[in-house]
Design an enzyme around this catalytic site. Sequence first.
Site, PDB file in Angstrom:
ATOM      1  N   ARG A   1       3.886   4.339  17.622  1.00 54.57           N
ATOM      2  CA  ARG A   1       2.501   4.802  17.604  1.00 54.57           C
ATOM      3  C   ARG A   1       1.682   4.181  18.736  1.00 54.57           C
ATOM      4  NH1 ARG A   1       0.254   3.298  12.241  1.00 54.57           N
ATOM      5  NH2 ARG A   1       2.197   2.203  11.798  1.00 54.57           N
TER       6      ARG A   1
ATOM      7  N   ARG B   1      -6.906   8.934   4.313  1.00 53.39           N
ATOM      8  CA  ARG B   1      -8.019   8.041   3.999  1.00 53.39           C
ATOM      9  C   ARG B   1      -8.811   7.675   5.250  1.00 53.39           C
ATOM     10  NH1 ARG B   1      -8.619   2.819   4.885  1.00 53.39           N
ATOM     11  NH2 ARG B   1      -6.459   2.684   5.567  1.00 53.39           N
ATOM     12  N   ARG B   2      -8.118   7.276   6.306  1.00 51.42           N
ATOM     13  CA  ARG B   2      -8.802   6.906   7.545  1.00 51.42           C
ATOM     14  C   ARG B   2      -9.495   8.114   8.164  1.00 51.42           C
ATOM     15  NH1 ARG B   2      -3.501   3.502   9.270  1.00 51.42           N
ATOM     16  NH2 ARG B   2      -4.053   1.516   8.273  1.00 51.42           N
TER      17      ARG B   2
ATOM     18  N   LYS C   1       0.825  -1.214   0.000  1.00 55.51           N
ATOM     19  CA  LYS C   1       0.000   0.000   0.000  1.00 55.51           C
ATOM     20  C   LYS C   1       0.860   1.265   0.000  1.00 55.51           C
ATOM     21  CE  LYS C   1      -0.821   0.213   5.033  1.00 55.51           C
ATOM     22  NZ  LYS C   1      -0.295   1.535   5.370  1.00 55.51           N
ATOM     23  N   ASP C   2       2.155   1.129   0.340  1.00 54.47           N
ATOM     24  CA  ASP C   2       3.061   2.284   0.346  1.00 54.47           C
ATOM     25  C   ASP C   2       3.732   2.513  -1.000  1.00 54.47           C
ATOM     26  OD1 ASP C   2       2.563   2.633   3.057  1.00 54.47           O
ATOM     27  OD2 ASP C   2       4.264   1.397   3.678  1.00 54.47           O
TER      28      ASP C   2
ATOM     29  N   CYS D   1      -0.622   7.334  -1.988  1.00 52.90           N
ATOM     30  CA  CYS D   1      -0.898   6.774  -0.656  1.00 52.90           C
ATOM     31  C   CYS D   1      -1.361   7.847   0.320  1.00 52.90           C
ATOM     32  CB  CYS D   1       0.324   6.042  -0.113  1.00 52.90           C
ATOM     33  SG  CYS D   1       1.769   7.078   0.125  1.00 52.90           S
TER      34      CYS D   1
ATOM     35  N   ARG E   1       2.215   9.707  13.939  1.00 55.24           N
ATOM     36  CA  ARG E   1       3.256   9.224  13.035  1.00 55.24           C
ATOM     37  C   ARG E   1       4.239   8.324  13.789  1.00 55.24           C
ATOM     38  NH1 ARG E   1       2.648  11.347   8.275  1.00 55.24           N
ATOM     39  NH2 ARG E   1       4.548  10.322   7.563  1.00 55.24           N
TER      40      ARG E   1
END
Length: 306
Positions: free
Chosen positions: A154, A130-131, A80-81, A239, A148
């Site tokens: 995190r 997106r989230r 996804k990155d 992304c 981040r």
Amino acid sequence: MHRTLRIGTRESQLAVWQATQVQQLLQQNGYTAELVYIKSEGDIDLQTPLYAMGVQGVFTRSLDIALLSNKIDIAVHSMKDVPTQLPEGIVQSAVLKRASYKDLFVHKGDFDAKISDPQSQVIIATSSIRRKAQWLHRYPTHTIENLRGNVNTRLQKVADSNWTGAIFAAAGLERINLRPENSFELDWMLPAPAQGAIMVVCRNNDRESWEACRNFNDEDTALCVKIERDFLKTLMGGCSTPISALAQIENGKVVFKGNIVATDGSAKVEVEKQATVDNADLGVTAAEEILKKGAADIVARLGIRS
């Protein structure tokens, strides 16, 4: 006799886990392989011609440069990155079988009570646009704060904060056995394109590395993530855009869901399509359909189309 293949990896716990999986798969197929730890791009000689070739991607750039500089033979990425356009000279050699594609909410305290109380100060942490967009579409009164760092960092920040909770990729936490008990899957949230999939790349002129990795390419996963990334690419997203997509093979057909959400959650456009598994253009046609349904207005506001 095969040469020892050099697998490039970033130094985070999750990145090393992913690279080690590839190393073990290569060994099962008769190849020897070693891990090569690549520092951030600031530690590497950044050659301008490589950027001219289109090396992009915040999380993939340092490994791409090491690959093109012949410091490594294989690079392993969270798919996804990876930008939808690979740098010139680099090709996809394998996609591993997908793990969970879902987003996970790690919470503190009685989350259900907090979200049902309109007076409650609900603060959710995520660095993903997106989230953030999908969360605000569902919970418009909540506050989103930036989060981040690597997975371990995190999780610690969540524990030390006054946040109600934070959103993670389930696969990332589960792969390194860090999924907390105080968490649940967000079944309503559509994932990032290729979330939960691992991509292996090599130089396009390195036939041995490419063939070595083809042994463990998962064709079903590769098909699904290609459709998702085609959807993203057609919408001109990267992304860091609020574009979501999920393709799954069910009863011999590909079932696709995609959406785009305004970053403040105020608008959302969705698309659902089905096609046979040999329909390679499903992601493109789904993107074209969602643009006609109103996604073009959101895309224009995001400034991601030329």
